[in-house]
Motif scaffolding. Structure first.
Motif, short mmCIF file in Angstrom:
data_model
loop_
_atom_site.label_atom_id
_atom_site.label_comp_id
_atom_site.label_asym_id
_atom_site.label_seq_id
_atom_site.Cartn_x
_atom_site.Cartn_y
_atom_site.Cartn_z
N THR A 5 66.47 -110.48 141.86
CA THR A 5 65.72 -110.10 140.67
C THR A 5 65.78 -108.59 140.43
O THR A 5 65.98 -108.13 139.30
N ILE A 6 65.59 -107.83 141.47
CA ILE A 6 65.63 -106.37 141.31
C ILE A 6 67.01 -105.91 140.86
O ILE A 6 67.14 -105.01 140.01
N ALA A 7 68.08 -106.54 141.37
CA ALA A 7 69.44 -106.19 140.94
C ALA A 7 69.65 -106.51 139.46
O ALA A 7 70.31 -105.74 138.74
N VAL A 8 69.09 -107.64 139.00
CA VAL A 8 69.21 -108.01 137.59
C VAL A 8 68.50 -106.98 136.71
O VAL A 8 69.03 -106.52 135.69
N LEU A 9 67.29 -106.58 137.10
CA LEU A 9 66.53 -105.59 136.33
C LEU A 9 67.25 -104.24 136.32
O LEU A 9 67.33 -103.57 135.27
N ALA A 10 67.76 -103.83 137.47
CA ALA A 10 68.46 -102.55 137.55
C ALA A 10 69.70 -102.54 136.67
O ALA A 10 69.99 -101.55 135.97
N HIS A 11 70.44 -103.66 136.66
CA HIS A 11 71.67 -103.70 135.86
C HIS A 11 71.35 -103.71 134.36
O HIS A 11 72.06 -103.07 133.57
N ALA A 12 70.29 -104.43 133.97
CA ALA A 12 69.92 -104.45 132.55
C ALA A 12 69.62 -103.04 132.06
O ALA A 12 70.05 -102.64 130.97
N LYS A 13 68.89 -102.26 132.86
CA LYS A 13 68.55 -100.90 132.46
C LYS A 13 69.78 -100.00 132.44
O LYS A 13 69.95 -99.19 131.52
N LYS A 14 70.64 -100.15 133.44
CA LYS A 14 71.85 -99.33 133.50
C LYS A 14 72.78 -99.67 132.35
O LYS A 14 73.41 -98.77 131.75
N HIS A 15 72.91 -100.96 132.03
CA HIS A 15 73.83 -101.39 130.96
C HIS A 15 73.38 -100.89 129.60
O HIS A 15 74.21 -100.51 128.77
#
Length: 574
Positions: free
Chosen positions: A226-236
């Motif tokens: 979940t944290i990886a998904v949130l981090a990628h959404a913000k980075k993208h």
């Protein structure tokens, strides 16, 4: 259909119970409420809910308007499927969290009451456009889209999400869209599909602290995922706000809450919500503790100090609760003082936690009903809400007694003769599903609705009728008024004039409708009908019997203990 003291009583076959398998309209099987019973699992001790765990009534004009739109467009909502306690507040405010891709999830998290199964690739192709049309009709400024997990779909439903968001933005470009998505099994290109669709807020819930992720969440979910998904959404797409939610009360420590906040901030998550975990059925994880309102305020201060743009924190907060106020900087308007945002009736008994110390499914022990003062509420929405609660009851649904008053209305029971309405005039006439003939409800009359699982309580229908009548008689006696029942004529009388009427319905072993107790009202409308089917029946009220200043609310407060005592006396001792 049988009758009791001329009160028709209707019983109906039950719907699937919590934990049972059933076949969906689409032809695949699912498990009601998402969790099967676990043989040999030791139940925890039952505890009562604290008095701050109360939510507004799921009824009202706004509530019914949203419900109608949702039904018309064949949409599911997480508000209903997950048994959200805030459905009354949100729907009356004209907001709803629409659940895409159906109401059956491929996962079985042990905190969630959404049904679980394998939809085998089924999707409603019209759903994205129906969702957009509903948002337009509701005249919303902010919409939250969420969904079940759809691990049966190649992209987890990412393109379906994107299609719904694009449809909303095409019809109503001014509407802000929040998407509370699955984790897409950690496939980041699917995350990008949703983030690129034009949404404003991307949310994925971490749900609990790292140590408790399993067994709280399904094995296919994960804290780091979940944290990886949130981090990628913000980075993208840095312009998109990211958001997540934590349930408290599952056994986490303060140190673990703080560590989770640190992990989320390291992933640049913008918004956090904190709420109390409430056990939806006896098959789900038990509550380990009830976090106090003061603690919720403390955790919000921690989150703001750690750099979250906002943290909405409170006992009844859910991830999409008051989502449109997430950036207002005021805890979405919540006040977590002991009575803040909580409609408390002073004589209320806290609703029982949904646990079963016996370990026997469908055999939850009886606890005294909680008593709620609802004020003056419209008749039909209240009736429909009683039906909804009864239709969705299971062994864990708490019993309640509602005290209220209605605006002027004549009500006709199931087999009532419409000829008993002599001259309704400007007062509406409503055909309803209780027993009995015609009666009148209006301002100044205390209406008592017992929503009780009478089988669980060990009560018969006659017991419930007797309790209602006895409570009126005992309360009148406390005021120096001699009241009595009549053989074969339900209700309570003083010197031959009727002061209280009884009309019940029993459905799936549970009661609704109830008692109308005349306090301080205009009695003229009773002259426009044959009350309870009796021509010339005279009515009376407390105001004419030595209580000229009696009010409905004060009477309700004083009457409630008499009714609770009458129910307890009639309940068989174990």
């Amino acid at each position: 259909m049988s009758s009791l003291k001329n009160i028709p009583v209707i019983t109906e076959s039950r719907a699937p119970r919590s934990g049972e398998k059933y076949v969906t309209p689409q032809g695949f099987t699912a498990i009601k409420d998402g969790q099967k019973s676990r043989a040999g699992e030791a139940p925890s001790a039952r505890t009562g809910k604290p008095r701050w765990i109360m939510a507004p009534l799921a009824a009202g004009a706004g509530f019914n308007a949203v419900k109608g739109i949702v039904r018309e467009h064949r949409l599911a909502t997480v508000c209903e499927e997950a048994k959200c306690p805030n459905i009354g507040e949100c729907w009356n405010a004209g907001t709803a969290t629409i659940m895409l891709m159906g109401a059956v999830c491929t996962r079985a998290c042990r905190f969630c009451s959404v049904d679980t199964g394998n939809p085998r690739g089924w999707l409603d192709e019209e759903e994205p456009e129906n969702t957009a049309r509903s948002v337009e009709l509701m005249k919303l400024k902010y919409i939250v889209l969420t969904s079940v997990n759809r691990d049966d779909l190649p992209d987890g439903g990412a393109e379906h999400y994107a299609a719904a968001i694009r449809s909303i933005k095409r019809r109503t470009p001014e509407v802000a869209v929040e998407a509370l998505t699955p984790d897409f099994q950690g496939v980041l290109r699917d995350v990008e599909t949703v983030v690129d669709s034009g949404l404003d807020v991307f949310a994925q819930n971490v749900e609990t602290v790292k140590r408790l992720t399993h067994p709280v969440r399904d094995p296919r979910a994960g804290y780091e995922q979940t944290i990886a998904v949130l981090a990628h959404a913000k980075k993208h797409k840095p312009s998109v706000l990211t958001k997540t939610s934590l349930m408290l009360g599952l056994g986490e420590t303060d140190a673990e809450i703080a560590a989770t906040m640190d992990d989320l901030r390291a992933a640049n998550v913008d918004l956090l919500t904190l709420g109390q975990y409430l056990r939806p059925t006896m098959h789900h994880l038990p509550v380990q503790r009830f976090v106090t309102p003061a603690e919720f305020d403390k955790f919000r201060e921690w989150a703001l100090a750690k750099g979250f743009r906002e943290c909405v924190s409170g006992p009844l907060v859910r991830s999409s609760y008051r989502a449109e106020q997430a950036l207002a900087g005021n805890n979405a308007g919540l006040k977590n003082g002991e009575n803040g945002d909580i409609p408390i009736f002073p004589t209320a008994v806290a609703a029982p936690d949904n646990e079963d110390p016996s370990g026997k499914i469908g055999m939850s022990p009886f606890s005294p009903p909680s008593v709620k003062w609802l004020g003056r509420v419209e008749y039909e929405p209240t009736w429909r809400e009683m039906q909804r609660i009864t239709d969705t009851r299971d062994a864990t649904t708490p019993d309640e007694i509602w005290l209220l008053e209605h605006p002027p209305v004549f009500t006709l029971g199931l087999n009532a003769d419409a000829g008993h309405v002599l001259a309704a005039g400007d007062i509406p006439v409503v055909k309803i599903d209780r027993g009995g003939q015609v009666t009148y409800h209006g301002p100044g009359q205390l209406v008592v609705y017992p929503l009780i699982d009478i089988r669980r309580a060990g009560l018969g229908v006659r017991d419930l009728v007797t309790a209602l009548e006895r409570a009126v008689i005992d309360y009148c006696a406390s005021l120096g008024i001699k009241a009595e029942c009549r053989k074969n004529a339900p209700g309570v009388y003083v010197d031959g004039r009727k002061i209280a009427s009884v009309g019940l319905r029993i459905r799936r072993g549970a009661s609704y409708h109830g008692l109308a107790f005349n306090v301080n009202m205009e009695l003229e409308p009773f002259q426009r009908i044959n009350p309870c089917g009796y021509a010339g029946l005279q009515m009376t009220q407390l105001a004419e019997l030595g209580q000229p200043n009696a009010s409905v609310e004060q009477t309700g407060r004083a009457f409630a203990p008499h009714l609770l005592r009458a129910l307890e006396v009639l309940r068989p001792k174990r």
